[in-house]
Design a protein around this motif. Sequence first.
Motif, PDB file in Angstrom:
ATOM      1  N   SER A 135     -30.786   7.255 -23.065  1.00 49.94           N
ATOM      2  CA  SER A 135     -29.474   7.566 -22.491  1.00 49.94           C
ATOM      3  C   SER A 135     -29.690   8.480 -21.294  1.00 49.94           C
ATOM      4  CB  SER A 135     -28.596   8.279 -23.518  1.00 49.94           C
ATOM      5  OG  SER A 135     -28.415   7.465 -24.653  1.00 49.94           O
ATOM      6  N   LEU A 136     -28.939   8.239 -20.222  1.00 43.30           N
ATOM      7  CA  LEU A 136     -29.072   9.009 -18.988  1.00 43.30           C
ATOM      8  C   LEU A 136     -27.792   9.776 -18.707  1.00 43.30           C
ATOM      9  CD1 LEU A 136     -30.626   6.172 -16.783  1.00 43.30           C
ATOM     10  CD2 LEU A 136     -31.825   7.873 -18.148  1.00 43.30           C
ATOM     11  N   LEU A 137     -27.931  11.067 -18.426  1.00 41.05           N
ATOM     12  CA  LEU A 137     -26.783  11.927 -18.175  1.00 41.05           C
ATOM     13  C   LEU A 137     -27.017  12.766 -16.923  1.00 41.05           C
ATOM     14  CD1 LEU A 137     -26.789  13.263 -21.797  1.00 41.05           C
ATOM     15  CD2 LEU A 137     -25.010  11.805 -20.892  1.00 41.05           C
ATOM     16  N   PRO A 138     -26.038  12.858 -16.020  1.00 37.04           N
ATOM     17  CA  PRO A 138     -26.186  13.781 -14.896  1.00 37.04           C
ATOM     18  C   PRO A 138     -26.010  15.213 -15.404  1.00 37.04           C
ATOM     19  CG  PRO A 138     -24.032  12.739 -14.832  1.00 37.04           C
ATOM     20  CD  PRO A 138     -24.777  12.126 -15.982  1.00 37.04           C
ATOM     21  N   ILE A 139     -26.865  16.116 -14.932  1.00 29.11           N
ATOM     22  CA  ILE A 139     -26.787  17.515 -15.362  1.00 29.11           C
ATOM     23  C   ILE A 139     -26.990  18.434 -14.169  1.00 29.11           C
ATOM     24  CG2 ILE A 139     -27.575  17.064 -17.735  1.00 29.11           C
ATOM     25  CD1 ILE A 139     -30.346  18.157 -16.835  1.00 29.11           C
ATOM     26  N   TRP A 157     -31.150  14.482 -13.665  1.00 31.70           N
ATOM     27  CA  TRP A 157     -30.745  13.511 -14.671  1.00 31.70           C
ATOM     28  C   TRP A 157     -31.497  13.802 -15.955  1.00 31.70           C
ATOM     29  CZ3 TRP A 157     -27.068   9.664 -14.504  1.00 31.70           C
ATOM     30  CH2 TRP A 157     -26.364   9.602 -13.297  1.00 31.70           C
ATOM     31  N   GLN A 158     -30.766  13.898 -17.055  1.00 31.76           N
ATOM     32  CA  GLN A 158     -31.362  14.138 -18.376  1.00 31.76           C
ATOM     33  C   GLN A 158     -31.565  12.809 -19.070  1.00 31.76           C
ATOM     34  OE1 GLN A 158     -31.822  17.526 -20.025  1.00 31.76           O
ATOM     35  NE2 GLN A 158     -33.269  16.067 -20.886  1.00 31.76           N
ATOM     36  N   ASP A 168     -35.503  13.920 -11.170  1.00 26.67           N
ATOM     37  CA  ASP A 168     -34.926  14.383  -9.906  1.00 26.67           C
ATOM     38  C   ASP A 168     -33.690  13.600  -9.491  1.00 26.67           C
ATOM     39  OD1 ASP A 168     -34.986  15.984  -7.480  1.00 26.67           O
ATOM     40  OD2 ASP A 168     -35.647  14.152  -6.469  1.00 26.67           O
ATOM     41  N   ASN A 169     -33.664  12.293  -9.786  1.00 27.19           N
ATOM     42  CA  ASN A 169     -32.540  11.472  -9.349  1.00 27.19           C
ATOM     43  C   ASN A 169     -32.345  10.289 -10.303  1.00 27.19           C
ATOM     44  OD1 ASN A 169     -34.264   9.207  -8.352  1.00 27.19           O
ATOM     45  ND2 ASN A 169     -34.938  10.771  -6.890  1.00 27.19           N
TER      46      ASN A 169
END
Length: 110
Positions: A37-41, A57-58, A15-16
């Motif tokens: 690895s964290l990516l905004p989606i 966040w992926q 969610d965040n």
Amino acid sequence: METPAGYGVVLVTADNMQEAEAIANALVEAKLAACVSLLPIHSIYTWQGELHKEQEWQLLIKTDLAQFPALEAKIKELHSYEVSEIIALPIVASSQAYLQWISQQVKSKE
């Protein structure tokens, strides 16, 4: 190029950023993941009959898939979603050095 056996990437959405980081930290610290690895989606999906358009966040979790049951349990313990995405994809090709690094970072299933 090495053909890996048993290594993969697990996809999880959160969610965040704070939740994503908490899950990532817990997985790496528990040696259930070598790297996250964290990516905004931006996700578009249907939940309980309604269309949702959400910033999420992926998490791209690199791991030994032998750890999947423990990894899944840890994610469910920390995740806020009622039904969270936890999808494992096998790595079909990789450098031997990268696979060795994953192996060194992730504890062996005993």
